[in-house]
Scaffold this active site. Structure first.
Site, short mmCIF file in Angstrom:
data_model
loop_
_atom_site.label_atom_id
_atom_site.label_comp_id
_atom_site.label_asym_id
_atom_site.label_seq_id
_atom_site.Cartn_x
_atom_site.Cartn_y
_atom_site.Cartn_z
N ASP A 167 -1.59 -7.82 9.88
CA ASP A 167 -1.13 -8.90 10.73
C ASP A 167 -0.74 -8.50 11.54
O ASP A 167 0.39 -8.74 12.83
CB ASP A 167 0.37 -9.55 9.58
CG ASP A 167 0.76 -10.99 10.37
OD1 ASP A 167 -0.30 -11.95 11.34
OD2 ASP A 167 1.71 -11.22 10.53
N ALA A 207 14.86 -13.85 6.47
CA ALA A 207 15.22 -13.86 7.53
C ALA A 207 15.45 -12.05 8.13
O ALA A 207 15.63 -11.37 7.27
CB ALA A 207 16.49 -14.91 8.43
N GLY A 224 11.29 -15.83 9.17
CA GLY A 224 10.12 -16.51 8.81
C GLY A 224 10.19 -17.39 7.97
O GLY A 224 11.06 -17.86 7.18
N GLY A 225 9.06 -17.62 7.60
CA GLY A 225 8.81 -18.35 6.03
C GLY A 225 9.76 -18.21 4.69
O GLY A 225 9.85 -18.96 4.17
N PHE A 226 9.77 -16.44 4.32
CA PHE A 226 10.19 -16.56 3.73
C PHE A 226 11.31 -15.45 4.22
O PHE A 226 11.80 -14.80 2.52
CB PHE A 226 8.73 -15.26 3.09
CG PHE A 226 7.42 -15.57 2.71
CD1 PHE A 226 7.50 -17.02 1.68
CD2 PHE A 226 6.35 -15.43 2.75
CE1 PHE A 226 6.37 -17.83 1.36
CE2 PHE A 226 5.04 -16.41 2.79
CZ PHE A 226 5.19 -17.15 2.68
N LYS A 238 16.43 -6.94 6.80
CA LYS A 238 15.32 -8.16 6.44
C LYS A 238 16.19 -8.45 4.53
O LYS A 238 16.21 -7.81 3.69
CB LYS A 238 14.37 -7.62 6.49
CG LYS A 238 13.33 -6.74 7.71
CD LYS A 238 11.97 -6.68 7.22
CE LYS A 238 11.25 -7.90 7.68
NZ LYS A 238 10.21 -7.29 7.98
#
Length: 554
Positions: A197, A59, A55-57, A77
């Protein structure tokens, strides 16, 4: 297999002939960058095997908990804040600092939420470990601190993957999906949390049990007194699934509610039902989805999704429990591909059975059957012919909602979802073609006037485009209350049927009361005068403290 968790490692895959023993758990390093391949946490040692998401922030990696009895699989994560990219996009140092702190806080919050919710839910991954690690310098990279979160591994596929594999979901599958996921959302909301989300890729179906798990709690917001201001935090959401109040560019207040999750859940249902990412609906906040998607679902489910997708959060269901009640109450009725007759299939079956029973009598005497057939024909004629208005009326009060009105004795109330009441002529089989009168109440988000609500409602009709045409429009007086009336015709392209609809609405105390009469165009005139003169003109707002509608007064 060992997989390096350092971002941009030139060769992250590492293979060694032997597995490390318990004394060498921290002594194996990446052959390309020197990063430890066994991560040492607060509660154990973890061997990363392969990447499973990015993701953007950060993995995610599939891993093995080396200290567990059975060396269970888990998911690690890693948080990785790309500070240079943030600085490039946001030139203001204060904004950059705020975003960085917000990202760190979100990762911390996910660990906290998983530790509590995961242990108590059964449908949320359990937290195993949470720790920080300072990676050694490599090349031009200085020492960097990474945060790691270790959680339960759910062996299965997310619903986005399932959708690509098997194609769109049937209505029955959506029903089962909602029955599984709504209690999970209810549990989260009862803990004063909002996920923020909800989307297909954040819902995983476990292969062994077929149980659904809700994942990715980095965007979770703790709520105080049911509300929170997003302007004070960094927004985390996926735009195509996010409710209008979550999108800061919309210029809204930014407060989020449990109904914000319900909105995202409805968008998820649309994607699963249509097998397409619902980007096309986003421009008008999903207000036109029904024209395209309702051909594959029943009106009952469409009504539920409609309410979940209201732009105003206070017009939606206010809790997952409310949606669950609606789901449990409705019956799936498959949309028909061609216009049905007024006589319902069940009624036709009943007549056929009666005629078969009477068939032997025809042999003995044809005259014995004639009166009976005439009776059957009489019922059919009643369903299709004009019905005279009966002067004696029923009086019904919905004291909690503060309304009172009358309806003819030859009409009856029937169960309805998302409506205060629904009334149809007696002796008619209830179907989507049956003439009906119903009342709904909209909770208004702001102090809207009658003119404001009228502009909005007529805009909704005009948004139907060529499928709708306004026939009559103007003010109407209901007792001492000023209202507005509109009559319009519209085309149901799915069933190839033309309808007419009369709507009357009044606005009082931040509520809009909407009275609707709807019928197929050919049968609309049959009951229009009765509805207008008897039901609508008798409508009154009453003050009462009763909690339930009283029985009709005979």
């Amino acid at each position: 297999m060992y997989y390096c968790t350092r971002p941009h490692c030139p060769s992250p895959e590492n293979r060694f002939p032997d597995s490390p023993d318990s004394h060498a758990k921290s002594g194996i390093f990446c052959q390309a960058c020197g990063m430890p391949l066994i991560l040492r946490g607060k509660r154990g040692h973890y061997q990363t095997i392969k990447p499973v998401g990015k993701g953007g922030f950060g993995a995610a990696f599939q891993a093995i908990d080396l200290d567990s009895v059975n060396q269970r699989q888990c998911v690690i994560k890693r948080l990785n804040i790309k500070i240079d990219e943030i600085r490039e996009e946001y030139k203001n140092p204060e904004i950059v600092d705020k975003i960085v702190e917000g990202i760190k806080a979100a990762f911390d919050r996910e660990a906290q939420v998983l530790e509590f919710l995961g242990d108590n839910s059964g449908n949320i991954p359990t937290l195993y470990d949470y720790f920080s690690f300072t990676a050694p310098a490599f090349g031009q990279q200085e020492e960097l601190e990474f945060k790691y979160l270790v959680q339960q591994y759910i062996e299965g596929e997310n619903l986005s993957q399932e959708l690509r594999r098997k194609g769109r979901f049937s209505e029955t599958e959506i029903l089962n999906f909602l029955k599984q996921i709504l209690p999970v959302l209810q549990f989260i909301h009862e803990q004063n949390s909002i996920h923020r989300d909800i989307k297909p890729s954040n819902i995983v179906r476990e292969t062994a049990t077929q149980r659904l798990f809700l994942i990715d709690f980095g965007a979770v917001k703790q709520v105080v007194s049911g509300e929170t201001n997003m302007k004070k935090s960094v927004p985390f959401f996926t735009k195509v699934y996010a409710s209008p109040e979550q999108r800061p560019e919309e210029g809204r207040i930014g407060e989020i509610y449990p109904s914000s999750d319900l909105y995202s859940l409805a968008v998820t249902c649309l994607e699963l039902l249509t097998a397409t990412t619902p980007v096309d609906y986003l421009n008008n906040n999903y207000q036109n989805w029904r024209q395209q998607a309702s051909k594959i679902i029943s009106p009952s489910l469409a009504n539920i999704l409609d309410k979940m997708l209201k732009v105003n959060p206070r017009h939606r269901f206010q809790s997952a429990a409310e949606v669950m009640t609606a789901v449990n109450e409705y019956r799936i009725t498959t949309p028909r591909t061609e216009p049905p007759t007024i006589i319902d299939k069940q009624f036709k079956t009943f007549i056929d059975k009666k005629l078969k029973t009477l068939q032997p009598l025809l042999i003995k005497s044809v005259f014995l059957i004639i009166p009976i057939i005439a009776g059957v024909i009489g019922v059919n004629s009643y369903l299709q012919s004009s019905t005279k208005v009966v002067e004696v009326v029923e009086v019904v009060e919905y004291a909690k909602s503060g309304i009172k009105f009358k309806y003819p004795k030859n009409w009856q109330e029937t169960p309805a979802i998302d409506k205060l009441t629904r009334i149809i002529p007696k002796n008619m089989i209830s179907s989507f073609l049956t003439p009906e009168f119903f009342i709904t109440i909209d909770e208004l988000f702001h102090s809207e006037t009658l003119a404001d609500y009228t502009k909005f409602s007529i805009g909704q009709i005009e948004a139907l485009g060529q499928n709708a045409k306004i026939i009559k429009s103007g003010q109407i007086q209901l007792g001492e209350t000023q209202g507005y009336q509109v009559v319009y015709e519209f085309r149901d392209n799915i069933h190839k049927v033309n309808f007419q609809e009369m709507q009357v609405w009044i606005v009082n105390d931040k509520k809009a009361y909407i009275l609707t009469y709807r019928a197929e165009d050919k049968s609309y005139p049959e009951f229009a005068k009765t509805v207008e003169d008897t039901i609508i003109k008798s409508f009154r707002l009453e003050k009462s403290t009763s909690e339930k509608p009283t029985s009709p007064i005979w």
